[in-house]
Motif scaffolding. Structure first.
Motif, short mmCIF file in Angstrom:
data_model
loop_
_atom_site.label_atom_id
_atom_site.label_comp_id
_atom_site.label_asym_id
_atom_site.label_seq_id
_atom_site.Cartn_x
_atom_site.Cartn_y
_atom_site.Cartn_z
N ALA A 71 0.75 -1.14 -0.08
CA ALA A 71 0.00 -0.04 0.04
C ALA A 71 0.94 1.30 -0.02
CB ALA A 71 -0.97 -0.05 1.17
N MET A 72 1.90 1.13 0.70
CA MET A 72 2.78 2.26 0.81
C MET A 72 3.64 2.53 -0.50
SD MET A 72 6.41 2.83 0.96
CE MET A 72 7.04 1.53 1.85
N GLY A 73 3.82 1.35 -1.14
CA GLY A 73 4.62 1.39 -2.46
C GLY A 73 4.00 2.11 -3.45
N ILE A 74 2.56 2.06 -3.54
CA ILE A 74 1.79 2.73 -4.55
C ILE A 74 2.33 4.41 -4.64
CG2 ILE A 74 -0.47 3.47 -5.43
CD1 ILE A 74 -1.43 0.85 -4.17
N ARG A 75 2.40 4.86 -3.28
CA ARG A 75 2.44 6.27 -3.39
C ARG A 75 3.93 6.82 -3.30
NH1 ARG A 75 -1.24 8.86 1.28
NH2 ARG A 75 -0.58 10.78 0.16
N SER A 76 4.60 5.87 -2.72
CA SER A 76 6.25 6.11 -2.53
C SER A 76 6.82 4.88 -2.99
CB SER A 76 6.66 6.57 -1.07
OG SER A 76 5.78 7.68 -0.83
N PRO A 77 7.04 4.41 -4.20
CA PRO A 77 7.68 3.28 -4.58
C PRO A 77 9.50 3.38 -4.15
CG PRO A 77 7.20 4.74 -6.45
CD PRO A 77 6.49 5.24 -5.39
N GLU A 78 9.90 4.54 -3.96
CA GLU A 78 11.33 4.73 -3.81
C GLU A 78 11.77 3.92 -2.45
OE1 GLU A 78 9.42 8.40 -2.41
OE2 GLU A 78 9.23 7.26 -4.24
N LEU A 79 10.71 3.84 -1.50
CA LEU A 79 11.01 3.34 0.00
C LEU A 79 10.38 1.97 -0.07
CD1 LEU A 79 9.09 6.32 1.95
CD2 LEU A 79 11.52 5.92 1.34
N LEU A 80 10.25 1.34 -1.08
CA LEU A 80 9.54 -0.09 -0.87
C LEU A 80 10.86 -1.23 -0.35
CD1 LEU A 80 7.31 -1.99 -1.62
CD2 LEU A 80 8.40 -2.30 -3.95
N ILE A 81 11.85 -1.09 -1.14
CA ILE A 81 13.00 -1.86 -0.38
C ILE A 81 13.51 -1.29 0.87
CG2 ILE A 81 15.60 -2.55 -0.81
CD1 ILE A 81 13.47 -3.67 -2.75
N LYS A 82 13.57 -0.02 1.22
CA LYS A 82 13.99 0.38 2.56
C LYS A 82 13.08 0.24 3.80
CE LYS A 82 14.67 4.74 5.11
NZ LYS A 82 14.74 6.34 4.63
N ASN A 83 11.63 -0.45 3.28
CA ASN A 83 10.87 -0.79 4.43
C ASN A 83 10.48 -2.42 4.45
OD1 ASN A 83 9.22 1.71 5.85
ND2 ASN A 83 9.82 2.13 3.70
N ILE A 84 11.60 -3.16 3.94
CA ILE A 84 11.20 -4.68 3.63
C ILE A 84 11.75 -5.17 5.17
CG2 ILE A 84 13.73 -5.29 3.05
CD1 ILE A 84 10.37 -6.22 1.25
N ILE A 85 12.46 -4.41 5.90
CA ILE A 85 12.89 -4.97 7.00
C ILE A 85 11.89 -5.84 7.81
CG2 ILE A 85 13.88 -4.31 9.37
CD1 ILE A 85 15.20 -1.89 8.17
N PRO A 86 10.38 -5.35 8.18
CA PRO A 86 9.83 -6.32 8.85
C PRO A 86 9.62 -7.55 8.40
CG PRO A 86 8.65 -4.47 8.06
CD PRO A 86 10.23 -4.01 7.75
N VAL A 87 9.66 -7.66 6.86
CA VAL A 87 9.48 -9.03 6.21
C VAL A 87 10.72 -9.81 6.62
CG1 VAL A 87 9.27 -10.36 4.19
CG2 VAL A 87 8.10 -7.88 4.63
N VAL A 88 11.72 -9.42 6.82
CA VAL A 88 12.87 -10.18 7.12
C VAL A 88 12.73 -10.54 8.59
CG1 VAL A 88 15.42 -10.29 7.58
CG2 VAL A 88 14.23 -9.00 5.52
N MET A 89 12.49 -9.76 9.46
CA MET A 89 12.18 -9.98 10.96
C MET A 89 11.01 -11.11 11.43
SD MET A 89 12.77 -6.29 12.55
CE MET A 89 12.83 -7.01 14.25
N ALA A 90 10.09 -10.86 10.52
CA ALA A 90 9.01 -12.09 10.73
C ALA A 90 9.34 -13.24 10.39
CB ALA A 90 7.94 -11.56 9.95
N GLY A 91 10.18 -13.22 9.11
CA GLY A 91 10.63 -14.51 8.67
C GLY A 91 11.78 -15.40 9.55
N VAL A 92 12.49 -14.54 10.35
CA VAL A 92 13.18 -15.03 11.36
C VAL A 92 12.45 -15.98 12.44
CG1 VAL A 92 15.10 -14.74 13.03
CG2 VAL A 92 15.19 -13.54 11.03
N LEU A 93 11.35 -15.54 12.60
CA LEU A 93 10.59 -16.41 13.65
C LEU A 93 10.39 -17.93 13.38
CD1 LEU A 93 7.90 -13.58 14.21
CD2 LEU A 93 9.99 -14.14 15.51
N GLY A 94 10.19 -17.92 12.34
CA GLY A 94 10.08 -19.47 11.72
C GLY A 94 11.34 -20.31 11.97
N ILE A 95 12.45 -19.42 11.88
CA ILE A 95 13.85 -20.21 12.01
C ILE A 95 13.76 -20.54 13.65
CG2 ILE A 95 16.38 -19.95 11.76
CD1 ILE A 95 15.73 -18.10 9.51
N TYR A 96 13.49 -19.84 14.47
CA TYR A 96 13.48 -20.14 15.88
C TYR A 96 12.77 -21.39 16.05
CZ TYR A 96 14.71 -15.10 16.85
OH TYR A 96 15.44 -14.03 16.50
#
Length: 222
Positions: A71-96
């Motif tokens: 939803a954010m990427g529609i208005r500010s696509p330049e921030l898409l990669i910058k805000n990918i951090i929570p996806v990585v942090m959520a994926g780490v939980l499965g590794i735990y």
């Protein structure tokens, strides 16, 4: 009277075989109290709970964060990669959950081939079940927190960035309530900090699970 005599004979036979020559607490029929035949169910349950709940948390956190990021990427696509951090942090939980499940699986002891007796105790079973639940439920709570915080945070960062760009296009070069100068950086830092502390919840569960997994008692040790 015959059923009573037969019952007494079977009881006496079970009592005689209840204690083996080596002093173990189990017998050939797995009728032990300390090392019952159902005790491994608790350990395998701990493995399952760790993986399932941890991945549920990771899945929800990833999906909820991705919803906000898109939803954010529609208005500010330049921030898409910058805000990918929570996806990585959520994926780490499965590794735990995977780590705890692998450790607990290594603690499982199969029954004896000849007698079918097991040295895996109820003590180990409950400890491993608690370890799996600690890691799984803590990771689930962490995933919920990460997902909800990321959804709100990324939308806010995108809105602030878009607002700052609009102010610049309109020719406003002053402070404008901090919108032009910040460009969403202040909100981005705050969002990352929230996600870090939310991610720590899963780490606490992992540490507790690792401690519980070291609890050990096997029949025949005393």
């Amino acid at each position: 009277a015959e059923p009573t005599v037969a019952f007494k004979e079977r009881s006496e036979e079970r009592r005689k075989t209840a204690t083996m020559a080596n002093g173990d607490y189990y017998n050939e029929g797995n009728v032990s109290y300390l090392c019952a035949s159902w005790a491994p169910i608790l350990g395998f349950g701990g493995c399952a709970f760790a993986v399932v709940f941890a991945n549920l948390g990771g899945a929800f956190g990833t999906a909820k964060a991705a919803e906000g990021i898109m939803a954010m990427g529609i208005r500010s696509p330049e921030l898409l990669i910058k805000n990918i951090i929570p996806v990585v942090m959520a994926g780490v939980l499965g590794i735990y959950g995977l780590i705890v499940a692998v450790i607990l699986n290594g603690k499982m002891v199969p029954p004896a081939v000849v007698t079918g007796a097991t040295s895996y105790s109820q003590y180990n079973g409950f400890a491993h079940l608690a370890a799996g639940l600690c890691c799984g439920l803590a990771s689930l709570a962490s995933g919920l927190a990460i997902g909800i915080a990321a959804d709100a945070g990324t939308r806010a960062v995108g809105s602030q960035s878009a607002m700052a760009a609009s102010w610049k296009k309109m020719g406003f070069t002053g402070d404008s309530g901090g919108q032009v100068k910040s460009s969403g950086d202040a909100l981005f830092v705050g969002t990352v900090l929230i996600q870090v502390f939310a991610g720590n919840l899963g780490l606490y569960g992992l540490i507790t699970a690792l401690i519980l997994s070291q609890m050990d008692y096997s029949c025949g040790e005393d």
